[in-house]
Design a protein around this motif. Structure first.
Motif, PDB file in Angstrom:
ATOM      1  N   GLU B 148      -6.670   4.291  -7.961  1.00 22.52           N
ATOM      2  CA  GLU B 148      -6.993   5.674  -8.059  1.00 22.52           C
ATOM      3  C   GLU B 148      -7.838   6.151  -6.774  1.00 22.52           C
ATOM      4  O   GLU B 148      -7.771   7.494  -6.455  1.00 22.52           O
ATOM      5  CB  GLU B 148      -7.841   5.633  -9.133  1.00 22.52           C
ATOM      6  CG  GLU B 148      -7.980   7.082  -9.755  1.00 22.52           C
ATOM      7  CD  GLU B 148      -9.310   7.145 -10.422  1.00 22.52           C
ATOM      8  OE1 GLU B 148      -9.852   6.417 -10.863  1.00 22.52           O
ATOM      9  OE2 GLU B 148      -9.665   8.240 -11.169  1.00 22.52           O
ATOM     10  N   GLY B 149      -8.327   5.402  -6.025  1.00 23.49           N
ATOM     11  CA  GLY B 149      -9.124   5.697  -4.878  1.00 23.49           C
ATOM     12  C   GLY B 149      -8.681   6.624  -3.656  1.00 23.49           C
ATOM     13  O   GLY B 149      -9.001   7.228  -2.892  1.00 23.49           O
ATOM     14  N   PHE B 150      -7.068   6.241  -3.692  1.00 21.15           N
ATOM     15  CA  PHE B 150      -6.301   6.509  -2.706  1.00 21.15           C
ATOM     16  C   PHE B 150      -5.770   7.941  -2.880  1.00 21.15           C
ATOM     17  O   PHE B 150      -4.645   8.149  -3.513  1.00 21.15           O
ATOM     18  CB  PHE B 150      -4.960   5.620  -2.466  1.00 21.15           C
ATOM     19  CG  PHE B 150      -5.443   4.201  -1.911  1.00 21.15           C
ATOM     20  CD1 PHE B 150      -6.829   3.707  -2.036  1.00 21.15           C
ATOM     21  CD2 PHE B 150      -4.598   3.326  -1.535  1.00 21.15           C
ATOM     22  CE1 PHE B 150      -7.084   2.540  -1.339  1.00 21.15           C
ATOM     23  CE2 PHE B 150      -4.936   2.083  -1.196  1.00 21.15           C
ATOM     24  CZ  PHE B 150      -6.301   1.517  -1.196  1.00 21.15           C
ATOM     25  N   ARG B 151      -6.796   8.946  -2.456  1.00 20.87           N
ATOM     26  CA  ARG B 151      -6.465  10.211  -2.808  1.00 20.87           C
ATOM     27  C   ARG B 151      -5.525  11.223  -2.083  1.00 20.87           C
ATOM     28  O   ARG B 151      -5.082  12.333  -2.110  1.00 20.87           O
ATOM     29  CB  ARG B 151      -7.801  11.179  -3.129  1.00 20.87           C
ATOM     30  CG  ARG B 151      -8.439  10.445  -4.130  1.00 20.87           C
ATOM     31  CD  ARG B 151      -8.418  11.286  -5.438  1.00 20.87           C
ATOM     32  NE  ARG B 151      -8.943  10.599  -6.573  1.00 20.87           N
ATOM     33  CZ  ARG B 151     -10.179  10.710  -7.003  1.00 20.87           C
ATOM     34  NH1 ARG B 151     -11.191  11.449  -6.332  1.00 20.87           N
ATOM     35  NH2 ARG B 151     -10.615  10.162  -8.235  1.00 20.87           N
ATOM     36  N   ASN B 152      -5.422  10.422  -0.594  1.00 20.32           N
ATOM     37  CA  ASN B 152      -4.492  11.415   0.220  1.00 20.32           C
ATOM     38  C   ASN B 152      -3.016  10.700  -0.176  1.00 20.32           C
ATOM     39  O   ASN B 152      -2.774   9.621   0.210  1.00 20.32           O
ATOM     40  CB  ASN B 152      -4.768  10.892   1.682  1.00 20.32           C
ATOM     41  CG  ASN B 152      -6.190  11.514   2.170  1.00 20.32           C
ATOM     42  OD1 ASN B 152      -6.579  12.584   1.427  1.00 20.32           O
ATOM     43  ND2 ASN B 152      -7.108  10.727   2.712  1.00 20.32           N
ATOM     44  N   ARG B 153      -2.248  11.441  -0.528  1.00 19.58           N
ATOM     45  CA  ARG B 153      -0.829  11.301  -0.904  1.00 19.58           C
ATOM     46  C   ARG B 153       0.253  11.925  -0.001  1.00 19.58           C
ATOM     47  O   ARG B 153       0.091  13.143   0.624  1.00 19.58           O
ATOM     48  CB  ARG B 153      -0.452  11.180  -2.236  1.00 19.58           C
ATOM     49  CG  ARG B 153      -1.489  10.885  -3.129  1.00 19.58           C
ATOM     50  CD  ARG B 153      -1.234  10.781  -4.585  1.00 19.58           C
ATOM     51  NE  ARG B 153      -2.426  10.397  -5.311  1.00 19.58           N
ATOM     52  CZ  ARG B 153      -3.083  11.266  -6.149  1.00 19.58           C
ATOM     53  NH1 ARG B 153      -2.502  12.565  -6.037  1.00 19.58           N
ATOM     54  NH2 ARG B 153      -4.071  11.002  -6.772  1.00 19.58           N
ATOM     55  N   ARG B 154       1.274  11.055   0.321  1.00 21.56           N
ATOM     56  CA  ARG B 154       2.551  11.989   0.703  1.00 21.56           C
ATOM     57  C   ARG B 154       3.787  11.305   0.141  1.00 21.56           C
ATOM     58  O   ARG B 154       3.921  10.050  -0.357  1.00 21.56           O
ATOM     59  CB  ARG B 154       2.595  11.583   2.094  1.00 21.56           C
ATOM     60  CG  ARG B 154       3.600  12.340   2.983  1.00 21.56           C
ATOM     61  CD  ARG B 154       3.841  11.415   4.309  1.00 21.56           C
ATOM     62  NE  ARG B 154       5.034  12.523   5.015  1.00 21.56           N
ATOM     63  CZ  ARG B 154       5.015  13.584   5.547  1.00 21.56           C
ATOM     64  NH1 ARG B 154       3.779  14.227   5.656  1.00 21.56           N
ATOM     65  NH2 ARG B 154       6.220  14.002   5.859  1.00 21.56           N
ATOM     66  N   PHE B 164       6.613   6.913  -0.926  1.00 20.31           N
ATOM     67  CA  PHE B 164       5.561   7.463  -1.401  1.00 20.31           C
ATOM     68  C   PHE B 164       4.313   6.456  -0.499  1.00 20.31           C
ATOM     69  O   PHE B 164       4.512   5.268  -0.671  1.00 20.31           O
ATOM     70  CB  PHE B 164       5.191   7.296  -2.943  1.00 20.31           C
ATOM     71  CG  PHE B 164       3.830   7.618  -3.465  1.00 20.31           C
ATOM     72  CD1 PHE B 164       3.793   8.868  -3.868  1.00 20.31           C
ATOM     73  CD2 PHE B 164       3.013   6.551  -3.608  1.00 20.31           C
ATOM     74  CE1 PHE B 164       2.555   9.361  -4.378  1.00 20.31           C
ATOM     75  CE2 PHE B 164       1.646   7.007  -4.119  1.00 20.31           C
ATOM     76  CZ  PHE B 164       1.543   8.203  -4.714  1.00 20.31           C
ATOM     77  N   ILE B 165       3.519   7.167   0.119  1.00 17.56           N
ATOM     78  CA  ILE B 165       2.340   6.584   0.648  1.00 17.56           C
ATOM     79  C   ILE B 165       0.986   7.342   0.000  1.00 17.56           C
ATOM     80  O   ILE B 165       0.778   8.574  -0.082  1.00 17.56           O
ATOM     81  CB  ILE B 165       2.530   6.780   2.281  1.00 17.56           C
ATOM     82  CG1 ILE B 165       3.670   6.598   2.822  1.00 17.56           C
ATOM     83  CG2 ILE B 165       1.192   6.164   3.063  1.00 17.56           C
ATOM     84  CD1 ILE B 165       4.100   7.004   4.237  1.00 17.56           C
ATOM     85  N   ALA B 166      -0.110   6.500  -0.115  1.00 22.20           N
ATOM     86  CA  ALA B 166      -1.112   6.956  -0.635  1.00 22.20           C
ATOM     87  C   ALA B 166      -2.192   6.043   0.164  1.00 22.20           C
ATOM     88  O   ALA B 166      -2.191   4.856   0.366  1.00 22.20           O
ATOM     89  CB  ALA B 166      -1.386   6.495  -2.158  1.00 22.20           C
ATOM     90  N   SER B 167      -3.304   6.931   0.692  1.00 18.82           N
ATOM     91  CA  SER B 167      -4.305   6.098   1.319  1.00 18.82           C
ATOM     92  C   SER B 167      -5.691   6.714   1.117  1.00 18.82           C
ATOM     93  O   SER B 167      -5.878   7.984   0.669  1.00 18.82           O
ATOM     94  CB  SER B 167      -3.907   6.276   3.036  1.00 18.82           C
ATOM     95  OG  SER B 167      -5.201   5.885   3.891  1.00 18.82           O
ATOM     96  N   GLU B 168      -6.538   6.214   1.691  1.00 17.71           N
ATOM     97  CA  GLU B 168      -8.095   6.765   1.830  1.00 17.71           C
ATOM     98  C   GLU B 168      -8.212   7.405   2.695  1.00 17.71           C
ATOM     99  O   GLU B 168      -8.944   8.543   2.770  1.00 17.71           O
ATOM    100  CB  GLU B 168      -9.127   5.466   1.810  1.00 17.71           C
ATOM    101  CG  GLU B 168      -9.541   5.286   0.363  1.00 17.71           C
ATOM    102  CD  GLU B 168     -10.686   4.263   0.382  1.00 17.71           C
ATOM    103  OE1 GLU B 168     -11.433   4.032   1.091  1.00 17.71           O
ATOM    104  OE2 GLU B 168     -10.846   3.358  -0.823  1.00 17.71           O
ATOM    105  N   GLU B 169      -7.743   7.137   3.962  1.00 16.40           N
ATOM    106  CA  GLU B 169      -7.753   8.027   5.184  1.00 16.40           C
ATOM    107  C   GLU B 169      -6.908   8.961   5.264  1.00 16.40           C
ATOM    108  O   GLU B 169      -5.869   8.981   4.453  1.00 16.40           O
ATOM    109  CB  GLU B 169      -7.817   6.904   6.262  1.00 16.40           C
ATOM    110  CG  GLU B 169      -8.755   5.669   6.308  1.00 16.40           C
ATOM    111  CD  GLU B 169     -10.193   6.207   6.418  1.00 16.40           C
ATOM    112  OE1 GLU B 169     -10.434   7.371   6.746  1.00 16.40           O
ATOM    113  OE2 GLU B 169     -11.182   5.503   5.933  1.00 16.40           O
TER     114      GLU B 169
END
Lengths: 307, 189
Positions: B148-154, B164-169
């Protein structure tokens, strides 16, 4: 020594159980009526348990030990989103409830992520009003260790659950760590999953025992069930509280579900048979939960008496 | 047994997490009924950076559903009569018909019967775009799956695959390239 037990049986004649417990000098903590069944949480003097067992048999009811009765446990998840709820958190909360604890679910506002996870002062204070807390984390070692920041400031025992095995030395601020739980996207129903819930309950039990032992070193002036009893007697408005459990017991006091501003005087002026007022032996505080009233009983070293 | 042809999850240094995420992903895809439309799935999780990546190959796209596919269309004196066979599409069909012919020319004398006062056949009208719906559901599933914390998504979706990529940074072009490299490595392994 009062023994915490749970009575499950039919509604018919269940008031006999309540009467018997009161006659024995025990306490009724909670009564839940679900259609034709009733669940009673009771504190009964250990030496008289036999009599209650006989009555239960007569009424075709069931009597089980509820080791967590009379305590409030916080079940804390990083947020209330679908990633953490409902499966793990609800299963744990429900299992604690079945063992007699009053469990409250708390979802943090910003508890997610590895670097960005945080907890604020209000949340910490709210968790501190409980007797023990269970923090539910996920499946990655690095995240679980990093999220120590969330419960560093909590001063009640914290049981941490997560997926992987982590040596206890890595988490100095946790009271205990229960592994193989983690993030799950289905309900716990397999034998090993139920076993994990049992391990969490056992860990919480040990945490509460530690709290009890700490309190025992400087005993409370009076016991929380006794406070509950006199408040029920002398503040009749408590019966009009819509909460299913108008007075929730803690190990060192209780939470009375009446507005603090209107009722703290009435609660403080409650009189014991010994001629002592509640405000003389306890601190009456506003609770962080809604606008409830919190009672914290002072220890013997501060009041110089025990009754 | 996995219902997918190829299903790999890698998370260096987090073997437990990888095994557990395998279960979670399958649970969620099954819940949303998406498993059968995905052929291969590669998941790479890096907890050092941290980021979470999913690459999947889709099993051919579905053509859009037309009125003729879910109902029998018959020419009558006044216009056309439609006998609806799959009721779950009735609401969508009504909306499309109203749009095309106007409310006053569409009537529903019976629960599964529609009549249209027009000379133009409705058989080729598109009721729902099943493929677009599937892609919406898939995006929803991926957001549910990622921590859930990985709010930056592509989310890059093509005809037959998605990444699909999700990251905090912040997700940088270099990160995306790195993820592609890792996935290629998993495909060739």
């Amino acid at each position: 020594m009062l023994e915490p037990v749970m009575f499950t049986g039919g509604v018919y004649k269940h008031d006999l159980v309540i009467e018997l417990v009161e006659d024995l000098g025990g306490y009724l903590l909670q009564k839940n009526v679900t259609q034709s069944e009733v669940i009673l949480l009771l504190l009964v003097p250990a030496e008289d348990l036999r009599i209650l067992e006989d009555l239960t048999k007569e009424l075709r009811g069931e009597l089980t030990r509820a080791p967590l009765a009379g305590t409030e446990v916080a079940v804390v998840t990083p947020t209330l989103a679908i990633h953490h709820l409902p499966h793990t958190a609800c299963d744990i909360a429900e299992y604690l409830r079945r063992n007699g604890a009053k469990s409250n679910m708390i979802g943090l506002a910003r508890g997610v992520g590895r670097e960005i996870a945080q907890i604020n002062e209000y949340e910490t204070a709210l968790i501190n009003e409980h007797d023990a807390a269970v923090f539910i984390f996920g499946n990655f070692v690095k995240c679980i260790i990093k999220k120590e920041e969330l419960y560093k400031g909590v001063n009640i025992p914290v049981v941490v659950t997560g997926g992987p095995e982590i040596p206890k030395g890595e988490m100095p601020y946790a009271f205990e760590y229960v592994s193989s739980v983690g993030r799950i996207a289905h309900r716990s129903k397999k034998a090993n999953e139920i076993g994990n819930l049992d391990r969490i309950v056992a860990a919480v039990g040990r945490a509460l025992d530690k709290m009890r032992a700490d309190i025992e070193k400087d005993p409370l002036t009076t016991s929380p069930p006794r406070v509950m009893d006199v408040v029920r007697e002398q503040v009749p408005d408590i019966e009009r509280s819509y909460s299913p459990l108008p007075i929730a017991l803690n190990l060192n006091g209780c939470r009375i579900k009446l507005p603090y501003d209107e009722y703290h005087d009435a609660i403080g002026n409650v009189m014991f048979d010994e001629g002592v007022m509640l405000k003389e032996i306890a601190r009456i505080l506003p609770s962080r939960m809604k606008n409830y009233t919190l009672v914290r009983i002072l220890p013997e070293s501060e009041t110089g008496m025990v009754f | 047994m996995d219902p997918l042809e190829v299903y790999r999850v890698e998370a260096p240094g987090e073997e437990f997490g990888a095994a557990k995420y395998r279960e979670i992903i399958l649970d969620i895809l099954q819940d949303l009924g998406l498993v059968r439309s995905i052929g291969r799935l590669y998941v790479y999780i890096d907890m050092e950076r941290p980021y979470f990546a999913v690459y999947g190959l889709l099993r051919g796209s579905l053509p859009p559903l037309r009125v003729g596919d879910v109902a029998d269309v018959v020419r009558t004196q006044e216009g056309y009569q439609i006998k609806v066979n799959e009721e779950e599409h009735l609401a969508d069909m009504l909306r499309v018909l109203w749009e095309k012919y106007g409310r006053d020319r569409v009537e529903q004398p019976d629960r599964d019967l529609l009549t249209i006062a027009s000379d133009v056949s409705p058989a080729d009208l598109i009721v729902t775009d099943v493929d677009a719906e599937f892609r919406r559901d898939l995006t929803d599933a991926l957001i549910r799956i990622a921590p859930e914390g990985f709010r930056n998504r592509r989310n890059e979706m093509t005809e037959d695959s998605f990444l699909f990529i999700a990251s905090e940074e912040t997700i940088t072009p270099e990160l995306i390239e790195e993820v592609r490299e890792k996935i290629r490595g998993m495909e060739n392994a």
